[in-house]
Design a protein around this motif. Structure first.
Motif, PDB file in Angstrom:
ATOM      1  N   GLU A  99     -37.126  46.310  54.507  1.00 34.92           N
ATOM      2  CA  GLU A  99     -35.596  46.155  55.557  1.00 34.92           C
ATOM      3  C   GLU A  99     -34.875  46.618  54.291  1.00 34.92           C
ATOM      4  O   GLU A  99     -35.244  47.782  53.647  1.00 34.92           O
ATOM      5  N   GLN A 143     -34.039  45.400  59.599  1.00 38.43           N
ATOM      6  CA  GLN A 143     -35.526  45.523  59.599  1.00 38.43           C
ATOM      7  C   GLN A 143     -36.533  46.467  60.284  1.00 38.43           C
ATOM      8  O   GLN A 143     -36.201  46.230  61.812  1.00 38.43           O
ATOM      9  N   GLU A 158     -38.467  45.148  49.377  1.00 39.68           N
ATOM     10  CA  GLU A 158     -38.482  44.618  50.941  1.00 39.68           C
ATOM     11  C   GLU A 158     -39.899  45.498  51.511  1.00 39.68           C
ATOM     12  O   GLU A 158     -39.381  45.644  52.946  1.00 39.68           O
TER      13      GLU A 158
END
Length: 199
Positions: free
Chosen positions: A118, A124, A74
């Motif tokens: 992430e 985030q 991510e």
């Protein structure tokens, strides 16, 4: 003469109170969800070259320091020129909380770094940073420049105007709908029985 029964009665009042309670619970749930989304967005700790800095030599690596360990699947970093040409020379290299991105940024002009990560705790990190290669006096500013302006004004932080607006609307809906649901119904006016003489 006899008065007509109150419309709804006790059963109707209970239904209205139940509906009002449901509206309040749902609205509070939406507010909590939005507030949690704000808390889950955190800021980048540092970036090198620093945001809005000018460097006097080609750049071969962008370094980002995150507030936690990123999940490699991510993690996305793009470095582009003013014309939109991407200059990454390889995938990001992750070492703990530090991410290094090899680049071929050797032409004078502005560059934009766009990133999203992430973290292992599901928070985030996302935003943009800009630097310029040219005749400025600054170098890569390995630590000093990053310490002076680690994130600039480009981070997605907790003051999201859309979420704040939705929270205000949510509170107004709670008040308005609860007032409507709990308002007592009007009594039916008195009616004369059939055949009764007028006084």
């Amino acid at each position: 003469m006899t008065a007509g029964p109150a419309k709804g009665g006790p059963a109707g009042a209970r239904r209205r109170r139940g509906a009002a309670a449901l509206v309040v619970i749902l609205s509070i749930g939406v507010a909590v969800f939005l507030a949690r989304g704000d808390r889950d967005s955190v800021a980048l700790e540092a970036i090198d070259p620093a945001d809005n800095s000018t460097v006097g030599a080609p750049v071969d690596r962008i370094r980002l320091t995150l507030p936690g360990t990123p999940a490699p699947a991510e993690l996305h970093v793009a470095v582009t020129t003013a014309s939109g040409r991407r200059v990454e020379a390889g995938p990001p290299e992750v070492r703990g909380r530090t991410v290094a991105v090899p680049v071929r940024a050797d032409a004078d002009g502005p560059y934009t770094v766009t990133y999203h990560a992430e973290l292992s705790d599901r928070r985030q990190v996302s935003g943009t940073s800009r630097f310029t290669i040219g005749s400025g006096t600054g170098g890569m500013s390995a630590r000093a420049g990053a310490a002076e302006a680690p994130t600039g004004g480009h981070q997605h932080q907790n003051s999201d105007p859309l979420n704040q607006f939705l929270l205000v609307v949510d509170v107004l809906l709670i008040s308005a709908l609860a007032g409507l649901m709990l308002r007592r119904p009007r009594q039916q006016p008195a009616r004369h029985e059939s055949g009764a003489e007028a006084p």
